[in-house]
Design an enzyme around this catalytic site. Structure first.
Site, mmCIF file in Angstrom:
data_model
loop_
_atom_site.group_PDB
_atom_site.id
_atom_site.type_symbol
_atom_site.label_atom_id
_atom_site.label_comp_id
_atom_site.label_asym_id
_atom_site.label_seq_id
_atom_site.Cartn_x
_atom_site.Cartn_y
_atom_site.Cartn_z
ATOM 1 N N GLU A 153 0.857 -1.052 -0.102
ATOM 2 C CA GLU A 153 0.038 -0.161 -0.066
ATOM 3 C C GLU A 153 0.966 1.301 -0.074
ATOM 4 O O GLU A 153 1.926 1.425 1.075
ATOM 5 C CB GLU A 153 -1.005 0.059 1.286
ATOM 6 C CG GLU A 153 -1.906 -1.265 1.189
ATOM 7 C CD GLU A 153 -2.905 -1.143 2.405
ATOM 8 O OE1 GLU A 153 -4.087 -1.355 2.331
ATOM 9 O OE2 GLU A 153 -2.503 -0.696 3.636
ATOM 10 N N ASN A 192 -5.702 -3.383 6.474
ATOM 11 C CA ASN A 192 -5.749 -3.560 7.813
ATOM 12 C C ASN A 192 -7.166 -2.965 8.277
ATOM 13 O O ASN A 192 -7.446 -3.519 9.396
ATOM 14 C CB ASN A 192 -4.689 -2.966 8.521
ATOM 15 C CG ASN A 192 -3.396 -3.817 8.429
ATOM 16 O OD1 ASN A 192 -3.530 -5.065 8.272
ATOM 17 N ND2 ASN A 192 -2.121 -3.246 8.822
HETATM 18 N N1 3HC Z 1 11.213 -16.323 2.393
HETATM 19 C C1 3HC Z 1 11.298 -17.379 1.713
HETATM 20 N N2 3HC Z 1 10.486 -18.600 1.808
HETATM 21 C C2 3HC Z 1 9.629 -18.559 2.796
HETATM 22 C C3 3HC Z 1 9.388 -17.542 3.719
HETATM 23 C C4 3HC Z 1 10.088 -16.296 3.433
HETATM 24 N N3 3HC Z 1 10.079 -15.357 4.130
HETATM 25 N N4 3HC Z 1 8.251 -17.709 4.398
HETATM 26 C C5 3HC Z 1 7.904 -18.981 4.244
HETATM 27 N N5 3HC Z 1 8.736 -19.513 3.345
HETATM 28 C C6 3HC Z 1 8.622 -20.632 2.407
HETATM 29 C C7 3HC Z 1 7.992 -21.921 3.346
HETATM 30 O O1 3HC Z 1 9.300 -22.244 4.211
HETATM 31 C C8 3HC Z 1 7.769 -22.842 2.395
HETATM 32 O O2 3HC Z 1 8.594 -23.576 1.881
HETATM 33 P P1 3HC Z 1 8.683 -25.220 2.131
HETATM 34 O O3 3HC Z 1 7.618 -25.643 1.104
HETATM 35 O O4 3HC Z 1 10.002 -25.607 1.599
HETATM 36 O O5 3HC Z 1 8.305 -25.515 3.446
HETATM 37 C C9 3HC Z 1 7.037 -21.889 1.230
HETATM 38 O O6 3HC Z 1 7.586 -20.683 1.442
HETATM 39 C C10 3HC Z 1 5.732 -21.680 1.275
HETATM 40 O O7 3HC Z 1 5.253 -22.585 0.747
HETATM 41 P P2 3HC Z 1 3.731 -22.610 0.452
HETATM 42 O O8 3HC Z 1 3.429 -21.825 -0.750
HETATM 43 O O9 3HC Z 1 3.343 -24.130 0.492
HETATM 44 O O10 3HC Z 1 3.041 -22.161 1.711
HETATM 45 P P3 3HC Z 1 1.687 -21.592 1.907
HETATM 46 O O11 3HC Z 1 0.882 -21.904 0.812
HETATM 47 O O12 3HC Z 1 1.440 -21.905 3.548
HETATM 48 O O13 3HC Z 1 2.015 -20.026 1.862
HETATM 49 C C11 3HC Z 1 2.074 -17.969 3.084
HETATM 50 C C12 3HC Z 1 2.454 -19.366 2.867
HETATM 51 C C13 3HC Z 1 2.107 -17.480 1.631
HETATM 52 C C14 3HC Z 1 2.531 -17.057 3.928
HETATM 53 C C15 3HC Z 1 0.354 -18.178 3.241
HETATM 54 O O14 3HC Z 1 0.069 -18.892 4.426
HETATM 55 C C16 3HC Z 1 -0.480 -17.054 3.298
HETATM 56 O O15 3HC Z 1 -0.835 -16.596 2.492
HETATM 57 N N6 3HC Z 1 -0.761 -16.838 4.862
HETATM 58 C C17 3HC Z 1 -1.443 -15.602 4.825
HETATM 59 C C18 3HC Z 1 -0.411 -14.463 5.106
HETATM 60 C C19 3HC Z 1 -1.114 -13.042 5.495
HETATM 61 O O16 3HC Z 1 -2.086 -12.834 5.464
HETATM 62 N N7 3HC Z 1 -0.374 -12.003 5.530
HETATM 63 C C20 3HC Z 1 -0.785 -10.704 6.058
HETATM 64 C C21 3HC Z 1 -0.659 -10.416 7.571
HETATM 65 S S1 3HC Z 1 -1.103 -9.087 8.197
HETATM 66 C C22 3HC Z 1 0.173 -7.861 7.659
HETATM 67 O O17 3HC Z 1 1.219 -8.207 7.305
HETATM 68 C C23 3HC Z 1 -0.268 -6.283 7.907
HETATM 69 C C24 3HC Z 1 0.831 -5.887 8.527
HETATM 70 O O18 3HC Z 1 0.410 -4.463 8.693
HETATM 71 C C25 3HC Z 1 0.985 -6.352 10.070
#
Ligand code: 3HC
Length: 395
Positions: A153, A192
């Site tokens: 954003e 948010n």
């Molecule tokens: N860097 C590189 N790789 C990463 C990583 C990072 N920082 N974090 C996770 N990975 C890896 C994992 O280890 C995994 O690897 P693996 O398969 O070898 O174990 C892979 O990336 C993720 O694989 P997947 O795509 O299979 O995993 P998911 O489908 O679970 O996706 C996710 C992970 C994209 C984080 C998903 O869980 C998601 O979309 N979660 C919602 C997150 C969200 O809503 N975020 C917003 C939070 S609110 C916010 O940020 C606002 C702020 O103001 C606080």
């Protein structure tokens, strides 16, 4: 103006990821935190993430190594911002601390440098007022984990120039992100703000014993397609961060009353994944996807926060904060949701959303009463997909 060198202030959950993105985009990066240990912890996380990306074939091993070499460690703030074109602040969510930091950055960074804040909700205009260059101060809000989430954003403060917004949008694109411009500096911006007001209501419901944490999350995951559930996401992102945003909302948003649930967790030091315990436990201090049975999903209606979120989104649209397409894009990309709130409202039916909001406001107070925009749509018969016109039109 070409951005060649950036400073990232704060090497925590967000800062390290942002520094990594800049280095991967070919920029020199000064990563600064208040102690060597904190900076090194950030660098260690970057190494892990770059390795993971190389392992998964997303980048080559050589590019990962080259990116790491472009990141330089700093503890002195004046040294970190010397000679940079762009500064991104990702320090704790305390407005007084941010203002002090912006004033110090302003005194030490080159005159041409843009100063951005990765704040989740705090006012960009107030940070800008601590500097002599408010037109060059902007919000650049990433989502956790910054390496994987596509949304940024770009928030206009009341004095931010069009050129600053343009350069920041371009930078977000260079980081491989999809920027959405937020035209007004409202608390919580788009993604948010649309989620926090509804989440806080759900926190009250849990606090008052209407539902359990597991019932809410099972429904959010199995019935609404939220990847981590509502409380799981709080654990993942840090309960302390959500708490400080909720307290700020309480201060600035008439009618918003922060539920004590988060405060209680913060007081106990149960901040989520990073402390090994939040609403769930994480013995290895690592996120583990929730395994909740489908039966638990029966009781809670996971669309309650959506009805409230649609209402908040409608008010953002009515007040010209962003277009309906950008608001939906922010929600989808910010939280990896399958649909935006306006798309969802159209499929649920605007009349249903209005009816639900009336029930919610009758029980939980006038803060939740339907937006005039939604009431107007019902009056005009623009009820969504079923009438072929709602927020969007359908053939
Ligand atoms: N860097 C590189 N790789 C990463 C990583 C990072 N920082 N974090 C996770 N990975 C890896 C994992 O280890 C995994 O690897 P693996 O398969 O070898 O174990 C892979 O990336 C993720 O694989 P997947 O795509 O299979 O995993 P998911 O489908 O679970 O996706 C996710 C992970 C994209 C984080 C998903 O869980 C998601 O979309 N979660 C919602 C997150 C969200 O809503 N975020 C917003 C939070 S609110 C916010 O940020 C606002 C702020 O103001 C606080």
């Amino acid at each position: 103006m070409e951005i060649k060198k950036v400073a990232v202030l704060g090497a925590g959950a967000m800062g390290h990821g942002i520094a990594q993105l800049a280095a991967m985009a070919g920029m020199e990066v000064n990563l600064r935190d208040i102690s060597d240990e904190f900076v090194q912890a950030g660098i260690d996380k970057i190494k892990w993430s770059l390795n993971k990306m190389a392992e998964k074939g997303k980048i080559s091993q050589e590019d990962a190594e080259a990116a790491l070499k472009r990141i330089h460690k700093f503890v002195s703030l004046p040294d970190a911002v010397k000679g940079v074109d762009f500064v991104i602040e990702a320090i704790p969510e305390k407005l007084s601390l941010k203002k002090e930091t912006f004033a110090e950055v302003d005194r030490n960074a080159p005159k041409h440098a843009i100063l951005a804040s990765n704040t989740s909700a705090l006012p960009i205009s107030e940070m800008a007022s601590a500097t002599t260059r408010p037109e060059k101060v902007v919000g650049m809000h990433f989502f956790n984990p910054p390496q994987l989430m596509r949304l940024v954003e770009v928030v206009r403060g009341n004095k931010t120039s069009d050129e600053t917004v343009r350069v920041t949008v371009e930078l977000a694109k260079k980081f491989g992100k999809e920027p959405v411009v937020v035209n007004k500096d409202v608390p919580g911006f788009i993604a948010n703000r649309c989620t926090i007001i509804g989440s806080n209501l759900v926190h009250w419901m849990v606090y008052n014993g209407e539902y359990t944490v597991e019932e809410v999350d099972a429904a959010a995951i199995h019935k609404a397609g939220m990847p981590m559930g509502m409380f799981g996401l709080l654990d993942y992102s840090g309960i302390d961060i959500a708490y400080s945003v909720a307290k700020f909302m309480e201060e600035r948003e008439p009618g918003f009353k922060a539920c004590p649930l988060l405060e209680e967790k913060v007081k106990k030091g149960e901040l989520g994944v990073k402390t090994g315990k939040g609403f769930y436990t994480y013995p290895e201090k690592k996120w583990v996807p929730l395994d909740l049975p489908f039966e638990k999903a029966e009781k809670f209606d996971p669309f309650i926060p959506v009805y409230v979120g649609v209402n908040v989104a409608a008010e953002l649209l009515r007040n010209g904060v962003a277009s309906k397409e950008d608001i939906d894009k922010a929600l989808k990309l910010g939280f990896n949701l399958p649909m935006g709130y306006f798309e969802l409202a159209d499929s649920i039916g605007i009349d249903v959303v209005v009816q639900k909001l009336k029930e919610i406001s009758a029980k939980y107070g006038p803060f939740y009463k339907p937006s005039p925009l939604l009431e107007e749509m019902v009056k005009k018969g623009e009820l969504g997909q079923k009438t072929k016109k709602g927020f969007y039109t359908y053939e």
